[in-house]
Motif scaffolding. Structure first.
Motif, PDB file in Angstrom:
ATOM      1  N   GLU A 249       0.830  -1.203   0.000  1.00 17.73           N
ATOM      2  CA  GLU A 249       0.000   0.000   0.000  1.00 17.73           C
ATOM      3  C   GLU A 249       0.871   1.262   0.000  1.00 17.73           C
ATOM      4  O   GLU A 249       2.083   1.195   0.173  1.00 17.73           O
ATOM      5  N   ASN A 250       0.218   2.393  -0.219  1.00 20.15           N
ATOM      6  CA  ASN A 250       0.890   3.701  -0.289  1.00 20.15           C
ATOM      7  C   ASN A 250       1.849   3.776  -1.474  1.00 20.15           C
ATOM      8  O   ASN A 250       2.849   4.487  -1.433  1.00 20.15           O
TER       9      ASN A 250
ATOM     10  N   SER B 168      -2.910   5.492  -5.496  1.00 15.91           N
ATOM     11  CA  SER B 168      -2.209   4.957  -4.332  1.00 15.91           C
ATOM     12  C   SER B 168      -3.208   4.117  -3.528  1.00 15.91           C
ATOM     13  O   SER B 168      -4.266   4.621  -3.114  1.00 15.91           O
TER      14      SER B 168
ATOM     15  N   ASP C  62       1.868   2.537   8.142  1.00 12.42           N
ATOM     16  CA  ASP C  62       1.730   3.932   7.744  1.00 12.42           C
ATOM     17  C   ASP C  62       0.829   4.724   8.683  1.00 12.42           C
ATOM     18  O   ASP C  62       0.522   5.879   8.406  1.00 12.42           O
TER      19      ASP C  62
ATOM     20  N   ASP D 115      -4.778   1.885  -0.447  1.00 11.80           N
ATOM     21  CA  ASP D 115      -4.808   1.941   1.021  1.00 11.80           C
ATOM     22  C   ASP D 115      -5.359   0.613   1.514  1.00 11.80           C
ATOM     23  O   ASP D 115      -6.508   0.248   1.206  1.00 11.80           O
TER      24      ASP D 115
END
Length: 960
Positions: free
Chosen positions: A464-465, A520, A558, A522
């Motif tokens: 992710e990110n 992006s 994150d 999540d």
């Protein structure tokens, strides 16, 4: 096995055989022949090839008809749209054929689908475009005077590249007194000339002669060339050289090396000594022959100096002249015959070639058309042609020296995608010469195979990110076809993921199948999603296949832990109470935190970072419980502050801090008394210092700006006052009515404001102002005092204590009745005027102001005499400029505050008042002049009253 076919140049029965072969070929339809003059302009029409061969224009266009030439230059071009042959470039017959007649060139016309060949011959007709020319501009001859009549002298003939009637036809000699011209024809069509002596020469009479030889052709228009003959007469030499043979013949192989001796020419001279010595020279020889052969002038040997080529010229004729020192000569011929050898390798030229052929092409499809040539003659020029046997093609003869390669069996691109065809040719010379040429024929594909993915389905994980545009992985599909049929493009199928189009999540590169993230991801929002990718080839019609793809989103650390309790607020103080009787392990509070990540990233641990007393409290590593580690005693401080760090187990780890306030007390009032001065930690913004400095700079800038503005205004006003102060022009200021009754009795509702005209230099003013005699009578509005301030500051006018002109205070005990108030006599005002609140009357017009001015001046002069001491006096210098504004009509009695006098408009009284005013002004004027030296000087006696006319004259003098 290839078919063998032999061709060549043959005579007799070969021609018959060639005609039979042509009749057997289906593709040969005919030949055409045209005749055109040389030097035709480009674009000139040669002939209508379509009409002559019976071909329609659309057949020429659809069959892509074109011209094939053997040489490097193409003189004729084909206009397929009109079916005509046109001149492509200028044709020079002399350059093309030289002296050969007739002159022609041939080319082939090839038409495809089906292939047809036609041979076209164009004969170039000569025109008279060249002028006869001699090799030399002047011919020099030496003739002995003993030469008898009929002695012959050979001359170099002129050269004309034209042929036939356009060539050289006649020679003329001028003058013809001693010589006569005779022209001889050669076997090759050329001519040479001899000059015959008619009468013996006498050197003693004429040592030199000058003749002109003219050569003319038979063209239209006729052209001619000239050469000058210079003859030198020598002494007697009566025998001319005689050649051993009139004609010499020799054979030379075309492979003979340079320096080969061809033959030797000999000549005899009956003379003795120097007159019998003979030299040889070549005459009447072409330029090409001079470059190939060399003649020894002494021995008469003829040698080869360059390589000869049978295919270019097969024989040469040389004219050799034997001459003695006295100019007597004889000429003989040398004929050289070139013999052919097998020195030319057969050549192969592709006329038409299809690099690619479809695998579904029918049998007999033409692949290539070739042309085979051998420059040799007879048996050396017979050529055999064949191709290799391990291919599905065969060779067929279509026309003289032309062959066609066609398919013989079906083609399969998946089995063999291309074939290498070797074309072999050889002649029948001894030894035989051969050559070969390789061509590659590719088999084009038919789109019959759909793309196939490497895997039946794909699955890929991504952290992710990720950044938008991140390449996740690539799908691959292959196609067994070739070229455009095997070009695979990738497309993303339409699908909804969580209510959004899948194209908002990923994108697919249509060229290489690379899958890129469009956003992006999540993990906390989406953990996985599926979609389909289609692979489509570029065939017609296209074929495609679909594969399923799954994307798994992996979690990252994150998110930092979030503290739920205790709640951190800046507005109020929250503290946990611990009684002093608490035992070891007493639960003070519990720090509650969460982490939205998953797995190890969400595992939290608690640590005590700072504490007022670290020995009193501890924090549970896993549960966040704050407990006492020992017994609380009286020495422990009431205020305790703990800082707890909450940290997750991610890589790298993230953390959060929380401050816990603990009060060690048994009662709540004790806590309040101790925590009244508890200061909370404040998080200062990093930019606070910047904002403070910025605010300080702004305030300083505004302060400096205001200071500069104030100083500028002060300087501007000071400069304006100085300009007004030093000006020589009179100023008439206006002062609004600002006097009011300070006692509040209502007896004086308005005061009168007099506008006084005076010079700008107050120090020289003759005007005197009365000092206020009482503070309880009238005061001036403070806002109106600024105008009179500077004038009152002049000490030598206003501040002299002993000045006889200083006014005395008026009687303070005075009052006005309603009928005595300012205004027309007996006129009563409205009630509001009695209270001192009514408005001032409307401003008078200019006519009323002028009338009031004159009346007021008379009344003031009368009042001055009536009031006596203690009143304000005006100098006569300023009396004409005395004005009043904003005053009512004083045409009746006017009352002056502070005095019992009444101003009337009686004419006699006005005259008396004017006289008194003039006397008073004169006295004041003398007092001002005598003031610096005589402080106690008395005013002069009053003068006689003046008439209005004399008053005006004196006023004018005073102004001047």
């Amino acid at each position: 096995m290839g078919d063998w076919c032999s061709t060549g140049r043959r005579r007799g029965w070969q021609v018959l055989f060639f005609i039979l072969c042509l009749c057997a070929l289906d593709s040969v339809t005919g030949q055409a022949r045209y005749t055109i003059p040389e030097e035709q302009a480009e674009g000139s029409i040669v002939g209508n090839i379509g009409r002559d061969l019976g071909l329609e224009v659309k057949r020429l266009v659809s069959g892509k008809a074109r011209i094939i030439t053997r040489g490097t230059r193409q003189y004729v071009d084909l206009n397929r749209d009109k079916g005509i042959l046109v001149v492509k470039e200028r044709i020079d017959r002399e350059e093309l054929c030289g002296q050969t007649t007739p002159c022609s060139f041939s080319f082939e016309l090839i038409i495809e689908n089906p292939i047809q060949l036609y041979r076209v011959t164009v004969e170039v007709r000569d025109i008279n475009d060249n002028t006869p020319s001699f090799p030399k501009e002047e011919i020099s001859l030496e003739i002995s005077e003993s030469a008898v009549s009929a002695t012959r002298f050979s001359l170099e003939s002129a050269v004309d590249p034209d042929v036939g009637v356009n060539g050289i036809q006649n020679y003329h000699l001028k003058p013809t007194d001693n010589f006569q011209l005779e022209v001889h024809s050669l076997s090759n069509g050329g001519k040479y000339i001899e000059m015959i002596l008619q009468h013996p020469l006498d050197r003693e009479k004429q040592e030199t002669l000058s003749l002109v030889l003219i050569a003319t052709d038979g063209g239209e228009p006729q052209r001619s060339g000239t050469v000058r003959i210079h003859i030198t007469v020598l002494d007697a030499n009566d025998n001319a050289p005689v050649c051993g043979q009139p004609v010499y013949k020799a054979d030379v192989k075309e492979s003979s090396p340079k320096g080969t001796l061809i033959t030797t020419v000999s000549a005899n001279d009956a003379d003795k000594g120097i007159n019998g010595e003979v030299t040889f020279a070549m005459a009447h020889v072409s330029k090409e022959a001079k470059e190939l052969f060399e003649l020894n002038v002494t021995t008469g040997e003829i040698k080869l100096v360059a390589k000869v080529d049978f295919e270019k010229t097969n024989n040469y004729q040389l004219n050799v002249q034997a001459k003695d020192h006295w100019g007597l000569a004889d000429t003989c011929k040398v004929v050289i015959q070139i013999t052919d050898e097998n020195d030319n390798v057969p050549t192969i030229q592709l006329m038409s070639f299809s690099h690619s052929i479809s695998e579904d092409s029918p049998l007999g499809t033409t692949v290539a058309v070739i042309n085979v040539e051998d420059a040799d003659s007879d048996g050396n020029g017979i050529v055999l042609c064949s191709i290799n046997a391990d291919i599905p093609f065969k060779i067929e003869s279509s026309l003289t020296d032309y062959y066609t390669i066609v398919t013989e069996s079906p083609l399969d691109r998946e089995t063999v995608s291309e074939y290498n065809v070797t074309i072999n040719v050889s002649d029948e010379g001894s030894p035989p010469l051969s050559s070969s040429k390789n061509i590659t024929v590719k088999v084009s594909d038919v789109n019959d195979n759909p793309p196939k993915f490497v895997q039946p389905e794909y699955s890929k994980s991504i952290q992710e990110n990720n950044s938008p545009g991140f390449s996740i992985f690539a799908v691959r599909a292959s196609d067994a076809d070739w070229g455009q049929n095997a070009r695979v493009s990738y497309f993303l199928d339409d699908k909804q993921v969580n209510g959004l189009a899948v194209s908002s999540f990923v994108s697919v590169n249509s060229e290489n199948g690379a899958i890129h993230a469009a956003r992006s991801f999540d993990f906390e929002q989406i953990k996985s999603f599926d979609f389909n990718v289609t692979a489509r080839d570029g065939g017609s019609p296209p074929l495609s296949s679909v594969v399923a793809v799954r994307i798994l989103v992996q979690d990252q650390n994150d998110n930092a832990p979030q503290v739920l309790y205790p709640v951190q607020t800046s507005s109020s103080l929250v503290a946990e109470m611990v009684p002093r009787s608490a035992d070891v392990g007493y639960l003070v509070t519990k720090v509650v935190a969460v982490d939205v990540d998953s797995g190890q990233n969400a595992w939290l641990s608690y640590k005590l970072q700072k504490a007022t007393d670290r020995a009193l409290f501890e924090v549970g590593l896993q549960n966040g419980e704050i407990r006492t580690t020992r017994q609380v005693n009286d020495k422990d401080a009431v205020k305790q502050r703990l800082t707890v760090v909450v940290e997750d187990n991610g890589q790298p780890s993230r953390s959060a801090t929380v401050n816990v306030n603990v009060a060690v007390a048994d009662s709540f009032p004790e806590v309040l008394s101790e925590f009244t001065d508890f200061t909370h930690d404040k998080e200062y913004n990093d930019n606070l210092t910047f904002y403070l400095v910025l605010a300080l700079a702004v305030v300083s800038f505004l302060f400096i700006t205001c200071l500069v503005v104030i100083i500028s205004v002060k300087i501007y006003r000071w400069r304006q006052s100085r300009i007004l102060y030093h000006s020589n022009l009179p100023v008439i200021p206006y002062y609004p009515p600002r006097y009011a009754d300070t006692l509040g009795t209502g007896t004086l509702q308005h005061v009168y404001n007099y506008e006084v005209c005076r010079t700008t230099d107050s120090r020289k003013s003759d005007c005197q102002f009365a000092r206020p005699c009482s503070q309880n009578v009238l005061i001036m509005d403070p806002s109106s005092t600024g105008t009179m301030q500077r004038m009152q500051s002049e000490k030598h006018i206003l501040d002299e204590p002993a000045s006889p002109l200083e006014q005395k205070p008026p009687n303070a005990d005075w009052r006005f009745t309603q009928g005595q108030r300012p205004g027309p006599s007996g006129a009563g005002g409205p009630p509001e005027m009695a209270m001192g609140t009514g408005p001032w009357p409307n401003p008078p017009t200019e006519a009323e102001q002028l009338q009031a001015l004159m009346a007021a001046a008379n009344e003031v002069s009368e009042a001055t005499a009536t009031l006596g001491p203690g009143t304000m006096g005006l100098s006569t210098r300023y009396s004409p400029q005395f004005t009043l504004q904003h005053v009512p009509d004083y045409r009746q009695n006017v009352y002056i505050p502070g005095s019992t006098a009444t101003l009337t408009s009686n004419p006699q009284q006005q005259q008396q008042q004017q006289m008194l005013m003039q006397q008073q002004m004169a006295a004041q004027h003398q007092a001002l002049q005598a003031q610096p030296s005589e402080a106690s000087a008395q005013p002069e006696p009053p003068k006689a009253a003046q008439t209005p006319a004399s008053k005006k004259k004196s006023t004018k003098k005073e102004k001047k």
